[in-house]
Enzyme design. Structure first.
Site, PDB file in Angstrom:
ATOM      1  N   HIS A 145       0.845  -1.205   0.000  1.00 19.74           N
ATOM      2  CA  HIS A 145       0.000   0.000   0.000  1.00 19.74           C
ATOM      3  C   HIS A 145       0.877   1.252   0.000  1.00 19.74           C
ATOM      4  O   HIS A 145       0.667   2.172  -0.788  1.00 19.74           O
ATOM      5  CB  HIS A 145      -0.924   0.017   1.224  1.00 19.74           C
ATOM      6  CG  HIS A 145      -2.211  -0.710   1.047  1.00 19.74           C
ATOM      7  ND1 HIS A 145      -2.286  -2.060   0.839  1.00 19.74           N
ATOM      8  CD2 HIS A 145      -3.483  -0.251   1.053  1.00 19.74           C
ATOM      9  CE1 HIS A 145      -3.555  -2.415   0.735  1.00 19.74           C
ATOM     10  NE2 HIS A 145      -4.306  -1.325   0.854  1.00 19.74           N
ATOM     11  N   LYS A 205      -9.948  -9.464   6.371  1.00 19.67           N
ATOM     12  CA  LYS A 205     -10.482 -10.065   7.594  1.00 19.67           C
ATOM     13  C   LYS A 205     -10.726  -8.964   8.615  1.00 19.67           C
ATOM     14  O   LYS A 205      -9.888  -8.082   8.798  1.00 19.67           O
ATOM     15  CB  LYS A 205      -9.471 -11.088   8.127  1.00 19.67           C
ATOM     16  CG  LYS A 205      -9.859 -11.743   9.434  1.00 19.67           C
ATOM     17  CD  LYS A 205      -8.872 -12.825   9.824  1.00 19.67           C
ATOM     18  CE  LYS A 205      -7.550 -12.230  10.245  1.00 19.67           C
ATOM     19  NZ  LYS A 205      -6.587 -13.238  10.724  1.00 19.67           N
TER      20      LYS A 205
END
Length: 178
Positions: A21, A89
Site C-alpha cells: 500500500h 479479515k
C-alpha cells in the site's frame, strides 16, 4: 453488492498489504506509473505463501490479513487506484464508509482459517511485483475461480455488519448491566 451478500469471485485479484500500500501510494503520488492497473480491481489483504516451481509460482496458502492494519492508508489508496473492492479479515474503520460510498467500493470478508482452501481457488499466478518487499508483502496478480465464500460486510451505501454488531452488543450490555 450489499451487506449480507455471499459471493464467489472468478477473475483477477491483487494482493496488497501494508508495505505494498505504502509503495503504491508513493509511486502514484510522485507521478509514477504502476506496472499493473488497479482501476476497478479487487485488492486482497493477504500475505500468501508461494512456492517457486519449474512452471512458475504456485500458491500454497493465502489466508486473509487483518484489514485494520491498512485503515490509515486505505482512503488515499482507494482515491489513487480506483479499486472496486477489498477482501480481508475483520473489516475496516467506520470512517471509510464515506470513501466506499464516494468511490463505489465494497469490503468482502474472507473466512479466517481457510488459507489452504482459498489457495485451491487460484488457477494461475499471473505475475508478482515488488518481490523485493518480501513474499508476503509483494503484490501478487492472481487468476482465481470461485474464490470464496466472501461475505459483503461493508458496502458503498454506508452499511456495515461491524457497525450493526457493535451497536447490538452495546445495547445488550446496557440491558445486562441495568
Amino acid at each position: 453488492m450489499k451487506v449480507g451478500d455471499i459471493i464467489y469471485y472468478s477473475g483477477v485479484i491483487y494482493t496488497a498489504r501494508d508495505k505494498a500500500h505504502q509503495k503504491i501510494i508513493n509511486i502514484l503520488k510522485n507521478g509514477g506509473e504502476l506496472p499493473f492497473n488497479l482501476k476497478n480491481s479487487i485488492i486482497y489483504h493477504a500475505g500468501p505463501i508461494m512456492k517457486k516451481t519449474k512452471e512458475g509460482w504456485r500458491c500454497v496458502s493465502i489466508g486473509p490479513t487483518t484489514s485494520a492494519r491498512m485503515d490509515d492508508l486505505e482512503e488515499e489508496f482507494i482515491k489513487l487506484t480506483r479499486i472496486s473492492a477489498i477482501v480481508g479479515k475483520g473489516g475496516m474503520k467506520e470512517e471509510l464508509l464515506k470513501t466506499f460510498n464516494e468511490y463505489n467500493v465494497s469490503y468482502l470478508a474472507a473466512p479466517g482459517g481457510c488459507a489452504a482452501l482459498l489457495a485451491k481457488c487460484i488457477k494461475k499466478v499471473r505475475n508478482v511485483y515488488f518481490l523485493e518487499l518480501g513474499m508476503p508483502e509483494a503484490v501478487w496478480e492472481l487468476e482465481v475461480k470461485d474464490f470464496g465464500p466472501l461475505v459483503v460486510t461493508m458496502d458503498s451505501n454506508f452499511n456495515s455488519i461491524y457497525k450493526e454488531v457493535n451497536e447490538h452488543a452495546k445495547k445488550r450490555l446496557k440491558e445486562m448491566i441495568g
